[in-house]
Motif scaffolding. Structure first.
Motif, PDB file in Angstrom:
ATOM      1  N   TRP A  51       0.827  -1.210   0.000  1.00 34.26           N
ATOM      2  CA  TRP A  51       0.000   0.000   0.000  1.00 34.26           C
ATOM      3  C   TRP A  51       0.868   1.271   0.000  1.00 34.26           C
ATOM      4  CZ3 TRP A  51      -3.186  -3.969   0.146  1.00 34.26           C
ATOM      5  CH2 TRP A  51      -4.542  -3.776  -0.096  1.00 34.26           C
ATOM      6  N   CYS A  52       2.053   1.195   0.605  1.00 39.51           N
ATOM      7  CA  CYS A  52       2.899   2.377   0.755  1.00 39.51           C
ATOM      8  C   CYS A  52       3.961   2.506  -0.342  1.00 39.51           C
ATOM      9  CB  CYS A  52       3.583   2.356   2.118  1.00 39.51           C
ATOM     10  SG  CYS A  52       2.433   2.417   3.511  1.00 39.51           S
ATOM     11  N   SER A  53       3.961   1.579  -1.275  1.00 38.82           N
ATOM     12  CA  SER A  53       4.934   1.614  -2.361  1.00 38.82           C
ATOM     13  C   SER A  53       4.713   2.841  -3.248  1.00 38.82           C
ATOM     14  CB  SER A  53       4.809   0.343  -3.195  1.00 38.82           C
ATOM     15  OG  SER A  53       5.584   0.419  -4.368  1.00 38.82           O
ATOM     16  N   LYS A  54       5.760   3.251  -3.947  1.00 39.55           N
ATOM     17  CA  LYS A  54       5.630   4.358  -4.902  1.00 39.55           C
ATOM     18  C   LYS A  54       4.651   4.008  -6.016  1.00 39.55           C
ATOM     19  CE  LYS A  54      10.255   6.303  -4.143  1.00 39.55           C
ATOM     20  NZ  LYS A  54      11.572   6.630  -4.774  1.00 39.55           N
ATOM     21  N   ASP A  55       4.554   2.723  -6.333  1.00 39.49           N
ATOM     22  CA  ASP A  55       3.604   2.230  -7.334  1.00 39.49           C
ATOM     23  C   ASP A  55       2.848   1.063  -6.708  1.00 39.49           C
ATOM     24  OD1 ASP A  55       2.177   1.271  -9.488  1.00 39.49           O
ATOM     25  OD2 ASP A  55       3.858   1.298 -10.886  1.00 39.49           O
ATOM     26  N   PRO A  56       1.805   1.339  -5.908  1.00 39.25           N
ATOM     27  CA  PRO A  56       1.114   0.287  -5.156  1.00 39.25           C
ATOM     28  C   PRO A  56       0.551  -0.836  -6.027  1.00 39.25           C
ATOM     29  CG  PRO A  56       0.508   2.441  -4.335  1.00 39.25           C
ATOM     30  CD  PRO A  56       1.272   2.678  -5.593  1.00 39.25           C
ATOM     31  N   LYS A  57       0.002  -0.487  -7.183  1.00 41.35           N
ATOM     32  CA  LYS A  57      -0.580  -1.540  -8.022  1.00 41.35           C
ATOM     33  C   LYS A  57       0.491  -2.480  -8.574  1.00 41.35           C
ATOM     34  CE  LYS A  57      -3.420   0.825 -10.764  1.00 41.35           C
ATOM     35  NZ  LYS A  57      -4.538   1.000 -11.729  1.00 41.35           N
ATOM     36  N   GLN A  58       1.642  -1.931  -8.942  1.00 40.51           N
ATOM     37  CA  GLN A  58       2.736  -2.795  -9.397  1.00 40.51           C
ATOM     38  C   GLN A  58       3.262  -3.634  -8.237  1.00 40.51           C
ATOM     39  OE1 GLN A  58       3.869  -3.415 -12.571  1.00 40.51           O
ATOM     40  NE2 GLN A  58       4.925  -5.064 -11.459  1.00 40.51           N
ATOM     41  N   ALA A  59       3.333  -3.030  -7.055  1.00 39.36           N
ATOM     42  CA  ALA A  59       3.769  -3.779  -5.878  1.00 39.36           C
ATOM     43  C   ALA A  59       2.794  -4.915  -5.576  1.00 39.36           C
ATOM     44  CB  ALA A  59       3.883  -2.842  -4.676  1.00 39.36           C
ATOM     45  N   MET A  60       1.494  -4.656  -5.755  1.00 38.02           N
ATOM     46  CA  MET A  60       0.495  -5.714  -5.567  1.00 38.02           C
ATOM     47  C   MET A  60       0.686  -6.811  -6.606  1.00 38.02           C
ATOM     48  SD  MET A  60      -2.063  -7.023  -3.941  1.00 38.02           S
ATOM     49  CE  MET A  60      -2.984  -5.814  -2.971  1.00 38.02           C
ATOM     50  N   ASN A  61       0.928  -6.407  -7.849  1.00 41.40           N
ATOM     51  CA  ASN A  61       1.178  -7.401  -8.897  1.00 41.40           C
ATOM     52  C   ASN A  61       2.352  -8.298  -8.522  1.00 41.40           C
ATOM     53  OD1 ASN A  61      -0.857  -6.154 -10.342  1.00 41.40           O
ATOM     54  ND2 ASN A  61       0.522  -5.037 -11.702  1.00 41.40           N
ATOM     55  N   ASP A  62       3.420  -7.684  -7.989  1.00 44.00           N
ATOM     56  CA  ASP A  62       4.606  -8.444  -7.599  1.00 44.00           C
ATOM     57  C   ASP A  62       4.296  -9.370  -6.419  1.00 44.00           C
ATOM     58  OD1 ASP A  62       6.057  -7.174  -9.564  1.00 44.00           O
ATOM     59  OD2 ASP A  62       6.944  -5.685  -8.208  1.00 44.00           O
ATOM     60  N   ALA A  63       3.629  -8.835  -5.410  1.00 42.61           N
ATOM     61  CA  ALA A  63       3.330  -9.619  -4.207  1.00 42.61           C
ATOM     62  C   ALA A  63       2.444 -10.818  -4.533  1.00 42.61           C
ATOM     63  CB  ALA A  63       2.665  -8.735  -3.159  1.00 42.61           C
ATOM     64  N   GLU A  64       1.513 -10.633  -5.463  1.00 38.53           N
ATOM     65  CA  GLU A  64       0.568 -11.694  -5.789  1.00 38.53           C
ATOM     66  C   GLU A  64       1.201 -12.848  -6.560  1.00 38.53           C
ATOM     67  OE1 GLU A  64      -2.305 -12.111  -4.667  1.00 38.53           O
ATOM     68  OE2 GLU A  64      -3.290 -10.215  -4.224  1.00 38.53           O
ATOM     69  N   VAL A  65       2.413 -12.645  -7.058  1.00 40.79           N
ATOM     70  CA  VAL A  65       3.129 -13.759  -7.701  1.00 40.79           C
ATOM     71  C   VAL A  65       4.319 -14.198  -6.860  1.00 40.79           C
ATOM     72  CG1 VAL A  65       2.384 -13.160 -10.025  1.00 40.79           C
ATOM     73  CG2 VAL A  65       4.506 -12.173  -9.136  1.00 40.79           C
ATOM     74  N   GLY A  66       4.359 -13.730  -5.603  1.00 38.98           N
ATOM     75  CA  GLY A  66       5.382 -14.171  -4.672  1.00 38.98           C
ATOM     76  C   GLY A  66       6.682 -13.415  -4.707  1.00 38.98           C
ATOM     77  N   LYS A  67       6.751 -12.322  -5.454  1.00 38.68           N
ATOM     78  CA  LYS A  67       7.965 -11.518  -5.488  1.00 38.68           C
ATOM     79  C   LYS A  67       8.084 -10.675  -4.228  1.00 38.68           C
ATOM     80  CE  LYS A  67       8.290 -11.040 -10.537  1.00 38.68           C
ATOM     81  NZ  LYS A  67       8.325 -10.073 -11.672  1.00 38.68           N
ATOM     82  N   LYS A  68       9.312 -10.422  -3.806  1.00 36.37           N
ATOM     83  CA  LYS A  68       9.545  -9.624  -2.608  1.00 36.37           C
ATOM     84  C   LYS A  68       9.258  -8.158  -2.890  1.00 36.37           C
ATOM     85  CE  LYS A  68      13.011  -8.800   0.990  1.00 36.37           C
ATOM     86  NZ  LYS A  68      12.111  -9.252   2.060  1.00 36.37           N
ATOM     87  N   VAL A  69       8.555  -7.532  -1.967  1.00 32.26           N
ATOM     88  CA  VAL A  69       8.224  -6.107  -2.075  1.00 32.26           C
ATOM     89  C   VAL A  69       9.114  -5.332  -1.106  1.00 32.26           C
ATOM     90  CG1 VAL A  69       6.403  -4.370  -1.790  1.00 32.26           C
ATOM     91  CG2 VAL A  69       5.845  -6.647  -2.692  1.00 32.26           C
ATOM     92  N   LEU A  70       9.691  -4.253  -1.586  1.00 33.61           N
ATOM     93  CA  LEU A  70      10.559  -3.446  -0.737  1.00 33.61           C
ATOM     94  C   LEU A  70       9.797  -2.883   0.445  1.00 33.61           C
ATOM     95  CD1 LEU A  70      12.605  -1.441  -3.416  1.00 33.61           C
ATOM     96  CD2 LEU A  70      13.375  -3.413  -2.049  1.00 33.61           C
TER      97      LEU A  70
END
Length: 238
Positions: free
Chosen positions: A169-188
């Motif tokens: 939610w706090c990422s500079k690009d929340p939707k891209q961060a959600m896309n990453d998280a939903e495929v198991g990628k680490k979010v900063l």
């Protein structure tokens, strides 16, 4: 609050029955009594679908209480003569929509270009069916369904999942961060005023007990995952 605690506290009502609660003043007294005994917010008190009962819309769902305030129960009422309509679920529809309004600015929105319907989804980035839903986002959008996300970390708050969802939610690009998280990628790691705890508490108040849980535009809650076309059918049915 757990249901067992609710039912335990309800026994206290039988010890000191209230006077008949037919008038608005008496209803106000009953609301105060329920609030004190149960420790939850009573948003409204009105006639229930069953004569002799009052329907209490609370911060933890719908409860039913006798007019004298001496007995209370938690459960769903169905209309046998109307295709088993869930009258308890219907009673929560309006209040859910009101409860969602203050959170609209906190939602992650995947908007359909030809928007026909809006569905709010309580999600957990570690939930398998949440990931399946997210992987089909384009299909939902193509059907005119806008998906709005609220966070519901199943491990609760605080937890590692809650921290991860805050970072989304706090990422500079929340939707891209959600896309990453939903495929198991680490979010900063990121911090902000997303208030994941309040989103989680809202889900609990609405009766969410698993993810994904969907709130349709009429306030109906659909627990669990539905494929795009099936979700559209459910929306149109309501």
């Amino acid at each position: 609050m757990k249901l067992t605690r609710t039912l335990t506290l309800c026994l206290a009502l039988a010890v000191t029955p209230l006077v008949h609660a037919a008038s608005s003043d008496q209803n106000a007294q009953l609301k105060q009594r329920l609030t004190k005994v149960l420790g939850i917010k009573i948003q409204s008190l009105s006639a229930a679908p069953i004569p002799g009962l009052l329907q209490a819309i609370t911060s933890h769902g719908v409860l039913y209480v006798t007019e004298d305030g001496s007995k209370l129960f938690h459960g769903n009422i169905y209309d046998v003569n109307n295709d088993m309509e869930d009258l308890t679920e219907a009673a929560m529809a309006g209040p859910r929509l009101e409860m969602l309004k203050p959170f609209e600015s906190k939602m992650l929105v995947y908007k359909a270009k030809n928007e026909k319907h809006v569905v709010t989804v309580f999600t957990d980035v570690t939930c398998g069916y949440c990931r399946k839903l997210h992987s089909q986002m384009e299909q939902y959008n193509d059907l005119g369904i806008t998906i709005r996300y609220l966070a519901y970390p199943r491990q609760g708050v605080p937890s590692a999942v809650a921290d991860e969802m805050e970072s989304v939610w706090c990422s500079k690009d929340p939707k891209q961060a959600m896309n990453d998280a939903e495929v198991g990628k680490k979010v900063l790691l990121a911090k902000c005023d997303a208030d994941i705890a309040s989103q989680y508490q809202l889900g609990e108040q609405m009766g969410v007990n698993g993810t994904p849980s969907m709130i349709l535009s009429d306030g109906t809650m659909v627990p669990g995952y539905l494929p795009p076309k099936q979700l559209l059918q459910s929306i149109e049915m309501h």
